[in-house]
Design a protein around this motif. Structure first.
Motif, short mmCIF file in Angstrom:
data_model
loop_
_atom_site.label_atom_id
_atom_site.label_comp_id
_atom_site.label_asym_id
_atom_site.label_seq_id
_atom_site.Cartn_x
_atom_site.Cartn_y
_atom_site.Cartn_z
N LEU A 1 0.84 -1.19 0.00
CA LEU A 1 0.00 0.00 0.00
C LEU A 1 0.88 1.24 0.00
CD1 LEU A 1 -2.63 -1.04 2.73
CD2 LEU A 1 -2.75 -1.42 0.26
N GLU A 2 0.81 1.99 -1.08
CA GLU A 2 1.50 3.28 -1.13
C GLU A 2 0.45 4.36 -0.94
OE1 GLU A 2 4.00 3.80 -4.52
OE2 GLU A 2 5.26 2.08 -4.03
N LEU A 3 0.44 4.97 0.24
CA LEU A 3 -0.64 5.87 0.60
C LEU A 3 -0.14 7.31 0.62
CD1 LEU A 3 -2.22 3.51 3.27
CD2 LEU A 3 -2.65 3.63 0.81
N GLY A 4 -0.39 8.06 1.65
CA GLY A 4 -0.01 9.48 1.60
C GLY A 4 0.09 10.08 2.98
N GLY A 5 -0.56 11.21 3.17
CA GLY A 5 -0.49 11.91 4.44
C GLY A 5 0.09 13.30 4.28
N LYS A 6 0.20 14.00 5.39
CA LYS A 6 0.66 15.38 5.37
C LYS A 6 2.16 15.42 5.61
CE LYS A 6 -1.92 18.65 7.11
NZ LYS A 6 -2.24 19.34 5.85
N SER A 7 2.94 15.41 4.55
CA SER A 7 4.41 15.37 4.66
C SER A 7 4.94 16.74 5.09
CB SER A 7 5.03 14.96 3.33
OG SER A 7 4.64 13.64 2.98
N PRO B 1 3.85 10.38 8.36
CA PRO B 1 3.76 10.84 6.97
C PRO B 1 4.57 9.97 6.01
CG PRO B 1 5.35 12.18 8.16
CD PRO B 1 4.75 11.22 9.16
N LEU B 2 4.29 10.13 4.73
CA LEU B 2 5.02 9.40 3.70
C LEU B 2 6.43 9.95 3.54
CD1 LEU B 2 4.87 7.16 1.57
CD2 LEU B 2 3.86 8.80 -0.02
N ALA B 3 6.60 11.25 3.76
CA ALA B 3 7.92 11.87 3.64
C ALA B 3 8.07 12.97 4.68
CB ALA B 3 8.12 12.43 2.24
N LEU B 4 9.31 13.24 5.02
CA LEU B 4 9.67 14.34 5.91
C LEU B 4 10.87 15.04 5.29
CD1 LEU B 4 9.69 15.89 8.68
CD2 LEU B 4 11.19 14.07 9.51
N TYR B 5 10.82 16.37 5.23
CA TYR B 5 11.91 17.14 4.63
C TYR B 5 12.50 18.09 5.66
CZ TYR B 5 9.76 15.28 0.43
OH TYR B 5 9.24 14.43 -0.51
N ILE B 6 13.82 18.16 5.66
CA ILE B 6 14.55 19.01 6.60
C ILE B 6 15.55 19.84 5.81
CG2 ILE B 6 16.03 19.06 8.65
CD1 ILE B 6 15.06 16.09 9.13
N PHE B 7 15.53 21.15 6.05
CA PHE B 7 16.51 22.04 5.43
C PHE B 7 17.33 22.69 6.53
CE2 PHE B 7 13.39 21.43 2.16
CZ PHE B 7 14.14 21.37 1.00
#
Length: 381
Positions: free
Chosen positions: A123-129, A283-289
Protein backbone atom coordinates in the motif's frame (compact mmCIF):
# COMPACT_ATOMS: atom_id res chain seq x y z
CA UNK A 1 24.14 -18.24 3.40
CA UNK A 2 26.45 -18.79 6.32
CA UNK A 3 25.15 -21.46 8.72
CA UNK A 4 24.78 -20.81 12.43
CA UNK A 5 26.38 -23.24 14.87
CA UNK A 6 22.96 -24.66 15.71
CA UNK A 7 22.59 -25.90 12.12
CA UNK A 8 26.23 -26.69 11.42
CA UNK A 9 26.60 -29.05 8.49
CA UNK A 10 23.76 -27.63 6.44
CA UNK A 11 23.67 -25.38 3.40
CA UNK A 12 21.02 -22.67 3.06
CA UNK A 13 19.76 -20.53 0.23
CA UNK A 14 16.79 -18.38 -0.66
CA UNK A 15 14.63 -19.07 -3.68
CA UNK A 16 12.54 -16.17 -4.96
CA UNK A 17 9.33 -17.45 -6.46
CA UNK A 18 6.44 -15.45 -7.95
CA UNK A 19 3.46 -14.83 -5.73
CA UNK A 20 1.08 -15.63 -8.59
CA UNK A 21 -1.71 -13.45 -9.99
CA UNK A 22 -1.35 -9.82 -8.93
CA UNK A 23 -3.61 -6.78 -9.03
CA UNK A 24 -2.19 -3.29 -9.53
CA UNK A 25 -4.60 -0.44 -8.74
CA UNK A 26 -3.06 2.77 -10.06
CA UNK A 27 -3.91 6.35 -9.04
CA UNK A 28 -4.86 9.37 -11.14
CA UNK A 29 -2.04 11.75 -10.20
CA UNK A 30 0.79 9.80 -11.88
CA UNK A 31 -1.26 7.21 -13.79
CA UNK A 32 1.43 6.04 -16.22
CA UNK A 33 4.36 5.89 -13.80
CA UNK A 34 2.38 4.15 -11.07
CA UNK A 35 0.97 1.55 -13.45
CA UNK A 36 4.13 0.58 -15.29
CA UNK A 37 6.55 0.92 -12.37
CA UNK A 38 4.88 -1.80 -10.28
CA UNK A 39 4.24 -3.81 -13.46
CA UNK A 40 7.98 -4.04 -14.15
CA UNK A 41 8.57 -5.35 -10.63
CA UNK A 42 5.71 -7.84 -10.87
CA UNK A 43 6.87 -9.24 -14.22
CA UNK A 44 10.51 -9.38 -13.09
CA UNK A 45 9.35 -11.56 -10.21
CA UNK A 46 7.49 -13.85 -12.64
CA UNK A 47 3.87 -12.96 -11.93
CA UNK A 48 0.85 -12.37 -14.12
CA UNK A 49 -0.92 -9.05 -13.63
CA UNK A 50 -4.22 -7.24 -13.92
CA UNK A 51 -3.89 -3.44 -14.00
CA UNK A 52 -6.80 -1.24 -12.97
CA UNK A 53 -5.99 2.36 -14.04
CA UNK A 54 -7.84 5.31 -12.53
CA UNK A 55 -11.11 6.31 -14.14
CA UNK A 56 -10.28 9.96 -13.37
CA UNK A 57 -7.66 9.97 -16.14
CA UNK A 58 -9.54 8.11 -18.90
CA UNK A 59 -7.29 9.11 -21.82
CA UNK A 60 -4.18 7.81 -20.04
CA UNK A 61 -6.07 4.68 -19.01
CA UNK A 62 -6.97 4.05 -22.64
CA UNK A 63 -3.34 4.55 -23.71
CA UNK A 64 -2.14 2.13 -21.02
CA UNK A 65 -4.64 -0.44 -22.28
CA UNK A 66 -3.46 -0.03 -25.88
CA UNK A 67 0.21 -0.45 -24.95
CA UNK A 68 -0.48 -3.52 -22.81
CA UNK A 69 -2.61 -5.22 -25.49
CA UNK A 70 0.11 -4.65 -28.07
CA UNK A 71 3.00 -5.78 -25.86
CA UNK A 72 1.64 -8.71 -23.81
CA UNK A 73 -0.57 -11.73 -24.14
CA UNK A 74 -3.86 -11.41 -22.33
CA UNK A 75 -3.02 -14.25 -19.92
CA UNK A 76 0.14 -12.42 -18.78
CA UNK A 77 -1.00 -8.79 -18.42
CA UNK A 78 -4.52 -7.42 -18.74
CA UNK A 79 -5.90 -3.92 -18.25
CA UNK A 80 -9.39 -3.55 -16.82
CA UNK A 81 -10.88 -0.06 -17.14
CA UNK A 82 -13.90 1.27 -15.28
CA UNK A 83 -15.07 3.18 -12.24
CA UNK A 84 -14.88 2.44 -8.51
CA UNK A 85 -17.47 -0.34 -8.88
CA UNK A 86 -15.04 -2.21 -11.14
CA UNK A 87 -12.30 -1.88 -8.52
CA UNK A 88 -14.66 -3.22 -5.87
CA UNK A 89 -15.54 -6.19 -8.04
CA UNK A 90 -11.87 -6.94 -8.71
CA UNK A 91 -11.16 -6.86 -4.99
CA UNK A 92 -13.56 -9.77 -4.46
CA UNK A 93 -11.30 -12.02 -6.54
CA UNK A 94 -8.63 -14.23 -4.90
CA UNK A 95 -5.46 -12.41 -5.97
CA UNK A 96 -2.11 -13.50 -4.56
CA UNK A 97 -0.85 -9.93 -4.13
CA UNK A 98 -2.43 -6.48 -4.41
CA UNK A 99 -0.41 -3.34 -5.09
CA UNK A 100 -2.43 -0.19 -4.39
CA UNK A 101 -1.47 3.47 -4.64
CA UNK A 102 -3.93 6.01 -3.30
CA UNK A 103 -5.40 7.51 -0.16
CA UNK A 104 -5.24 5.99 3.34
CA UNK A 105 -9.06 5.85 3.37
CA UNK A 106 -9.24 3.66 0.27
CA UNK A 107 -6.12 1.77 1.34
CA UNK A 108 -8.02 0.51 4.38
CA UNK A 109 -10.78 -0.82 2.09
CA UNK A 110 -8.20 -2.59 -0.09
CA UNK A 111 -6.59 -4.17 2.95
CA UNK A 112 -9.99 -5.25 4.28
CA UNK A 113 -10.80 -6.92 0.96
CA UNK A 114 -7.38 -8.58 0.80
CA UNK A 115 -7.88 -10.03 4.28
CA UNK A 116 -10.83 -12.09 3.05
CA UNK A 117 -8.52 -14.15 0.82
CA UNK A 118 -5.35 -13.52 2.85
CA UNK A 119 -3.70 -11.82 -0.11
CA UNK A 120 -0.54 -9.91 0.69
CA UNK A 121 -0.56 -6.17 -0.02
CA UNK A 122 1.71 -3.28 -0.85
CA UNK A 123 0.00 0.00 0.00
CA UNK A 124 1.50 3.28 -1.13
CA UNK A 125 -0.64 5.87 0.60
CA UNK A 126 -0.01 9.48 1.60
CA UNK A 127 -0.49 11.91 4.44
CA UNK A 128 0.66 15.38 5.37
CA UNK A 129 4.41 15.37 4.66
CA UNK A 130 5.97 18.14 6.78
CA UNK A 131 8.96 20.30 5.92
CA UNK A 132 11.18 21.85 8.58
CA UNK A 133 13.47 24.80 7.88
CA UNK A 134 16.08 25.28 10.57
CA UNK A 135 17.73 28.59 11.52
CA UNK A 136 20.94 27.70 9.63
CA UNK A 137 19.22 26.67 6.37
CA UNK A 138 20.29 27.94 2.98
CA UNK A 139 17.03 29.72 2.23
CA UNK A 140 17.51 30.03 -1.53
CA UNK A 141 18.24 26.33 -1.82
CA UNK A 142 15.28 25.51 0.42
CA UNK A 143 12.92 27.71 -1.61
CA UNK A 144 14.13 26.24 -4.91
CA UNK A 145 13.55 22.66 -3.75
CA UNK A 146 10.24 23.34 -2.01
CA UNK A 147 8.74 25.24 -4.95
CA UNK A 148 9.69 22.42 -7.32
CA UNK A 149 8.52 19.64 -4.99
CA UNK A 150 5.30 21.37 -3.97
CA UNK A 151 4.03 22.84 -7.23
CA UNK A 152 5.09 20.17 -9.73
CA UNK A 153 1.96 18.45 -11.05
CA UNK A 154 0.02 21.28 -9.36
CA UNK A 155 0.77 19.86 -5.93
CA UNK A 156 -0.92 16.56 -6.77
CA UNK A 157 2.03 14.48 -5.56
CA UNK A 158 1.87 12.10 -2.60
CA UNK A 159 5.35 13.06 -1.34
CA UNK A 160 5.06 16.79 -2.03
CA UNK A 161 5.88 19.06 0.92
CA UNK A 162 2.46 19.52 2.50
CA UNK A 163 3.30 22.37 4.89
CA UNK A 164 6.42 24.18 6.06
CA UNK A 165 7.65 24.89 9.59
CA UNK A 166 10.14 27.79 9.46
CA UNK A 167 12.11 29.16 12.39
CA UNK A 168 10.77 32.55 13.41
CA UNK A 169 14.20 34.20 13.17
CA UNK A 170 14.32 33.62 9.38
CA UNK A 171 10.60 33.55 8.56
CA UNK A 172 10.44 37.05 7.07
CA UNK A 173 13.40 36.38 4.77
CA UNK A 174 12.01 32.99 3.76
CA UNK A 175 8.62 34.48 2.84
CA UNK A 176 10.32 36.93 0.52
CA UNK A 177 12.63 34.37 -1.06
CA UNK A 178 10.01 31.69 -1.69
CA UNK A 179 7.63 34.20 -3.30
CA UNK A 180 10.44 35.37 -5.56
CA UNK A 181 11.11 31.75 -6.51
CA UNK A 182 7.45 31.14 -7.41
CA UNK A 183 7.53 34.25 -9.60
CA UNK A 184 10.78 33.19 -11.25
CA UNK A 185 9.54 29.69 -12.08
CA UNK A 186 5.86 30.20 -12.95
CA UNK A 187 5.36 33.90 -13.69
CA UNK A 188 4.83 37.21 -11.93
CA UNK A 189 1.02 37.22 -11.86
CA UNK A 190 -2.17 35.26 -12.42
CA UNK A 191 -2.22 35.66 -16.21
CA UNK A 192 1.45 34.79 -16.63
CA UNK A 193 1.05 31.68 -14.49
CA UNK A 194 -1.98 30.55 -16.49
CA UNK A 195 0.10 30.79 -19.67
CA UNK A 196 3.09 28.94 -18.20
CA UNK A 197 3.77 25.70 -20.11
CA UNK A 198 5.25 24.28 -16.92
CA UNK A 199 2.24 24.63 -14.63
CA UNK A 200 -0.46 21.95 -14.49
CA UNK A 201 -4.17 21.93 -13.71
CA UNK A 202 -6.34 20.23 -11.08
CA UNK A 203 -7.61 16.82 -12.17
CA UNK A 204 -11.36 17.47 -11.83
CA UNK A 205 -14.03 19.79 -10.44
CA UNK A 206 -14.40 17.82 -7.22
CA UNK A 207 -10.78 18.42 -6.24
CA UNK A 208 -10.94 22.01 -7.46
CA UNK A 209 -13.90 22.67 -5.15
CA UNK A 210 -12.10 20.96 -2.28
CA UNK A 211 -9.11 23.31 -2.66
CA UNK A 212 -11.42 26.32 -2.99
CA UNK A 213 -13.03 25.39 0.31
CA UNK A 214 -9.64 24.91 2.00
CA UNK A 215 -8.62 28.44 0.97
CA UNK A 216 -11.94 29.89 2.11
CA UNK A 217 -11.85 28.12 5.47
CA UNK A 218 -8.27 29.26 6.14
CA UNK A 219 -9.05 32.88 5.27
CA UNK A 220 -12.19 32.89 7.42
CA UNK A 221 -10.14 31.71 10.41
CA UNK A 222 -7.41 34.33 10.09
CA UNK A 223 -4.88 32.96 7.58
CA UNK A 224 -3.11 35.43 5.33
CA UNK A 225 -2.58 34.77 1.61
CA UNK A 226 0.96 35.96 0.93
CA UNK A 227 0.86 35.02 -2.74
CA UNK A 228 -1.63 33.46 -5.15
CA UNK A 229 -5.04 32.29 -4.04
CA UNK A 230 -6.64 32.92 -7.44
CA UNK A 231 -8.79 30.24 -9.06
CA UNK A 232 -10.18 29.91 -12.60
CA UNK A 233 -12.89 27.27 -12.28
CA UNK A 234 -13.45 26.84 -16.02
CA UNK A 235 -9.76 26.09 -16.57
CA UNK A 236 -9.44 24.15 -13.27
CA UNK A 237 -6.53 26.46 -12.49
CA UNK A 238 -5.36 27.17 -8.95
CA UNK A 239 -2.47 29.61 -8.67
CA UNK A 240 0.61 28.63 -6.63
CA UNK A 241 -0.46 29.86 -3.22
CA UNK A 242 1.63 30.71 -0.15
CA UNK A 243 -0.32 30.99 3.12
CA UNK A 244 0.85 32.32 6.50
CA UNK A 245 -0.72 32.69 9.97
CA UNK A 246 -1.99 29.10 9.74
CA UNK A 247 -3.47 27.62 12.94
CA UNK A 248 -4.30 24.01 13.95
CA UNK A 249 -8.08 24.49 13.81
CA UNK A 250 -8.03 25.26 10.08
CA UNK A 251 -9.02 22.45 7.68
CA UNK A 252 -5.77 23.02 5.80
CA UNK A 253 -3.91 21.93 8.94
CA UNK A 254 -5.83 18.68 9.24
CA UNK A 255 -6.45 17.43 5.70
CA UNK A 256 -3.89 16.27 3.16
CA UNK A 257 -3.79 19.25 0.79
CA UNK A 258 -2.87 17.53 -2.48
CA UNK A 259 -2.84 20.79 -4.39
CA UNK A 260 -0.79 23.97 -4.90
CA UNK A 261 -1.44 25.47 -1.44
CA UNK A 262 1.59 25.86 0.83
CA UNK A 263 0.95 26.76 4.48
CA UNK A 264 3.92 28.28 6.30
CA UNK A 265 3.99 27.92 10.10
CA UNK A 266 6.51 29.81 12.21
CA UNK A 267 8.11 28.14 15.22
CA UNK A 268 10.52 28.97 18.05
CA UNK A 269 11.11 25.57 19.64
CA UNK A 270 11.91 22.52 17.49
CA UNK A 271 10.61 20.26 20.27
CA UNK A 272 7.14 21.71 19.72
CA UNK A 273 7.37 20.97 15.98
CA UNK A 274 8.49 17.39 16.59
CA UNK A 275 5.64 16.86 19.06
CA UNK A 276 3.16 18.20 16.52
CA UNK A 277 4.48 15.81 13.86
CA UNK A 278 4.43 12.84 16.24
CA UNK A 279 0.91 13.63 17.43
CA UNK A 280 -0.36 13.07 13.88
CA UNK A 281 -0.31 10.05 11.55
CA UNK A 282 3.13 9.04 10.27
CA UNK A 283 3.76 10.84 6.97
CA UNK A 284 5.02 9.40 3.70
CA UNK A 285 7.92 11.87 3.64
CA UNK A 286 9.67 14.34 5.91
CA UNK A 287 11.91 17.14 4.63
CA UNK A 288 14.55 19.01 6.60
CA UNK A 289 16.51 22.04 5.43
CA UNK A 290 19.49 22.86 7.60
CA UNK A 291 23.26 23.27 7.40
CA UNK A 292 23.49 21.86 10.95
CA UNK A 293 23.93 18.09 10.65
CA UNK A 294 23.16 17.48 14.32
CA UNK A 295 19.90 19.46 14.02
CA UNK A 296 18.81 17.32 11.07
CA UNK A 297 19.84 14.03 12.65
CA UNK A 298 18.01 14.88 15.87
CA UNK A 299 14.77 15.35 13.92
CA UNK A 300 15.31 12.11 11.97
CA UNK A 301 15.91 10.22 15.22
CA UNK A 302 12.81 11.57 16.97
CA UNK A 303 10.26 11.19 14.17
CA UNK A 304 8.94 8.39 11.97
CA UNK A 305 8.16 8.72 8.26
CA UNK A 306 8.26 6.68 5.08
CA UNK A 307 11.35 8.53 3.87
CA UNK A 308 13.43 11.60 4.68
CA UNK A 309 14.93 14.23 2.41
CA UNK A 310 17.63 16.51 3.80
CA UNK A 311 18.16 19.72 1.83
CA UNK A 312 16.05 18.36 -1.03
CA UNK A 313 12.47 17.34 -1.71
CA UNK A 314 10.83 14.51 -3.70
CA UNK A 315 14.18 13.35 -5.16
CA UNK A 316 14.26 10.28 -2.90
CA UNK A 317 11.54 8.81 -5.13
CA UNK A 318 13.97 8.87 -8.06
CA UNK A 319 16.77 6.92 -6.35
CA UNK A 320 16.80 3.46 -7.98
CA UNK A 321 18.46 1.68 -5.06
CA UNK A 322 16.33 3.02 -2.22
CA UNK A 323 13.04 1.45 -1.10
CA UNK A 324 10.02 3.69 -1.54
CA UNK A 325 7.07 3.29 0.77
CA UNK A 326 5.28 4.53 3.84
CA UNK A 327 4.81 3.47 7.42
CA UNK A 328 1.45 2.66 9.03
CA UNK A 329 -1.04 5.31 7.84
CA UNK A 330 1.22 6.31 4.94
CA UNK A 331 1.70 2.80 3.61
CA UNK A 332 2.76 -0.82 4.01
CA UNK A 333 5.66 -2.39 2.13
CA UNK A 334 8.13 -0.94 -0.35
CA UNK A 335 8.64 -0.56 -4.08
CA UNK A 336 11.37 0.31 -6.61
CA UNK A 337 14.35 -1.71 -7.76
CA UNK A 338 15.12 -4.86 -5.79
CA UNK A 339 12.55 -3.85 -3.17
CA UNK A 340 9.80 -3.89 -5.79
CA UNK A 341 10.94 -7.32 -7.00
CA UNK A 342 10.90 -8.46 -3.36
CA UNK A 343 7.36 -7.13 -2.84
CA UNK A 344 6.02 -9.35 -5.62
CA UNK A 345 8.06 -12.42 -4.60
CA UNK A 346 7.81 -15.12 -1.98
CA UNK A 347 11.23 -15.61 -0.40
CA UNK A 348 11.32 -19.37 0.07
CA UNK A 349 14.11 -20.65 2.34
CA UNK A 350 15.73 -23.95 1.33
CA UNK A 351 17.95 -25.89 3.72
CA UNK A 352 20.11 -28.82 2.50
CA UNK A 353 21.76 -31.33 4.80
CA UNK A 354 25.45 -32.00 4.14
CA UNK A 355 27.00 -33.34 7.35
CA UNK A 356 24.59 -32.17 10.03
CA UNK A 357 24.83 -33.86 13.45
CA UNK A 358 21.47 -32.63 14.77
CA UNK A 359 20.20 -36.24 14.63
CA UNK A 360 22.38 -36.94 17.69
CA UNK A 361 19.92 -34.83 19.69
CA UNK A 362 16.84 -36.75 18.56
CA UNK A 363 14.87 -39.03 20.96
CA UNK A 364 14.88 -41.38 22.71
CA UNK A 365 16.32 -39.05 25.37
CA UNK A 366 18.77 -41.37 27.03
CA UNK A 367 21.25 -40.13 29.58
CA UNK A 368 23.86 -39.76 26.85
CA UNK A 369 21.54 -37.69 24.68
CA UNK A 370 20.55 -35.48 27.63
CA UNK A 371 24.20 -34.82 28.46
CA UNK A 372 24.88 -33.97 24.81
CA UNK A 373 21.89 -31.58 24.75
CA UNK A 374 23.09 -29.93 27.96
CA UNK A 375 26.61 -29.47 26.53
CA UNK A 376 25.17 -28.04 23.32
CA UNK A 377 22.98 -25.53 25.16
CA UNK A 378 25.92 -24.39 27.33
CA UNK A 379 28.19 -24.05 24.28
CA UNK A 380 25.69 -22.15 22.16
CA UNK A 381 24.74 -19.78 24.98
Amino acid sequence: MKAALSVLGTKARLSFEPKGVCLIIAPWNYPFNLSFGPLVSALAAGNSVIIKPSELTPHTASLIGSIIREAFSVDLVTVVEGDAAVSQELLTLPFDHIFFTGSPRVGKLVMEAAAKTLASVTLELGGKSPTIIGPTANLKKAARNIVWGKFSNNGQTCIAPDHVFVHRSIAHDFHKIIMEEVTRVYGKDFEAQKKSPDYCRIVNDQHLNRLYELIGDAKSKGAKILQGGEIDALDRFVAPTIISKVTPEMDISREEIFGPLLPIIEYDDIDHVIKQINDNAKPLALYIFSEDKEFAQDIVGRTSSGSVGINLSVVQFLHPNLPFGGVNNSGIGSAHGFYGFQAFSHEKPILLDRFSITHLLFPPYTGKVKRLISMTVRYLS
